[in-house]
Design an enzyme around this catalytic site. Structure first.
Site, short mmCIF file in Angstrom:
data_model
loop_
_atom_site.label_atom_id
_atom_site.label_comp_id
_atom_site.label_asym_id
_atom_site.label_seq_id
_atom_site.Cartn_x
_atom_site.Cartn_y
_atom_site.Cartn_z
CG HIS A 237 40.14 32.49 44.44
ND1 HIS A 237 38.87 32.24 44.01
CD2 HIS A 237 40.10 33.64 45.03
CE1 HIS A 237 37.95 33.25 44.33
NE2 HIS A 237 38.58 34.09 45.16
CD GLU A 267 40.65 39.56 49.20
OE1 GLU A 267 40.10 40.29 48.55
OE2 GLU A 267 40.04 38.38 49.30
CD GLU A 363 36.95 40.97 47.45
OE1 GLU A 363 37.84 40.12 46.85
OE2 GLU A 363 36.40 40.83 48.33
#
Length: 384
Positions: A237, A267, A363
């Site tokens: 992030h 992603e 992920e």
């Protein structure tokens, strides 16, 4: 404005300007959500619920508010559903709300709580979101509604939201397609010497244009791209910067189209111009974990068991110590500043059994510091 000068001015108004706005969800779908909450209220002997979070109000009302230091709410009882909004928003909350709306003004202190009182006359037990209501807000509610008992609705609501309807899944699928468009624009913009922020502008603009083309009327808000290069990739992030991409850099791409409050994500790990053998080997191992994880996501599987099996893959390569967070999470009404269906996360401490209708990401991510392929010392290597 003092109380004296505000005499005669309304504390609560109805600003029903225009017509109800377009929604991707049918009346049947919105009634299903509200009736599901009403069924829980009947079972728990709760007279009404005051929802206050972005995610709950958006899910049950279809309205995503802009707080800007102000309070918002959505009151549901067995007979009505009404949003509470600030005067600065005009008629927009009514147009977006599946139900009624009242607007509180700034003319007098605590007009928000005056609106709550109007909608909750005679209630004994009220559902509020314990994970969203602050201690100060709770005290103000107690003063405005003396003698009431507060019951937590945040956890029951979360479990309701984890099971997506066919209409929700259709919207999420559109979001995934838009994310792919953002990813393509991102890849096309990547070149040595290009700053991170220019890549983000290209990706986010492509997603916004696609979202705008999909619906007759849509609020274009909150879609964003995280794109990091080199050491900036050590955190999933980390904000975008103006760092210029260098040949040989590892790159982290995260595209997030937001459509009617619903989040989807793309992603990926990329490299600029070339990838060295050591980095390619790590990337291929991470891809293997990703592919096995996709096979494990199925009805009847426990979140913790999925995490445990994938952990063994990393452990066999002596890479488990580089894993930095869980393997995936529930999708739906969530964003970088609101919402999270924490009961459906692919982590070792979550024993939730996956069910049909749940939407979960895969992920895997490892973060390793390695010698940079260009003469720049130590760079981070984060693999999605």
């Amino acid at each position: 404005m003092s109380n004296d000068s505000s005499r005669g001015m309304d504390r609560v108004l109805t600003w029903h300007n225009g017509e109800k706005a377009f929604s991707p969800f049918s009346d049947r779908e919105m009634n299903r959500r509200q009736d599901q909450l009403r069924n829980w209220m009947s079972e728990q002997d709760v007279d009404a619920c005051l929802l206050t979070s972005y995610h709950c109000i958006n899910y049950y009302a279809g309205f995503l508010y802009c707080a800007f230091g102000r309070k918002y709410g959505f009151v549901i009882d067995q007979d009505a559903a009404t949003s509470i909004s600030a005067g600065i928003d005009g008629g927009h909350p009514w147009r977006r709300t599946f139900g009624g709306n009242i607007t509180y003004t700034d003319w007098q202190k605590d007009n928000y709580f005056h609106a709550v009182q109007q909608l909750m006359q005679g209630v004994r037990r009220i559902g509020i979101e314990f994970d969203h209501v602050t201690l100060d807000f709770k005290r103000q509610l107690s003063d405005a509604l003396p003698g009431v008992e507060f019951v937590d609705v945040s956890q029951p609501s979360m479990w309701m939201r984890t099971l997506k309807s066919s209409e929700e899944i259709q919207l999420i699928e559109q979001g995934a397609r838009v994310a792919d468009i953002g990813g393509e624009a991102c890849a096309a913009a990547i070149k040595a010497g290009v700053p991170e922020h220019e890549v983000v502008i290209a990706s986010t603009s492509a997603m916004l244009r696609e979202i705008a083309s999909l619906y007759p009327y849509v609020e274009l808000m909150d879609s964003w791209t995280w794109f990091q290069s080199g050491l900036n990739t050590d955190g999933a992030h980390n904000p975008v910067t103006n760092r210029k991409i260098r040949s040989g850099d590892i790159l982290s791409l995260n595209c997030f189209p937001m459509i009617f409050g619903y989040y989807t994500a793309l992603e990926r790990t990329l490299f600029c111009d070339f990838v060295d053998d050591a980095s390619l080997d790590l990337w291929q191992k991470n891809v293997a974990v990703h592919e096995r994880g996709l096979e494990l996501i199925r009805p009847g599987a426990r979140c913790c068991d999925i995490a445990a099996e994938l952990n063994e893959m990393y452990r066999s390569w002596d890479l488990l110590k580089y894993r930095s967070f869980g393997y995936g999470h529930s999708f739906g009404v969530l964003s970088h500043y609101y919402g999270r269906e924490a009961g459906v996360e692919l982590r070792e401490d979550i024993d939730t059994v996956l069910q049909p209708g749940m939407v979960v990401s895969m992920e895997p991510m490892i973060m390793i510091l390695m010698a940079s392929p260009v003469p720049a010392g130590i760079e981070n290597m984060t693999f999605w």
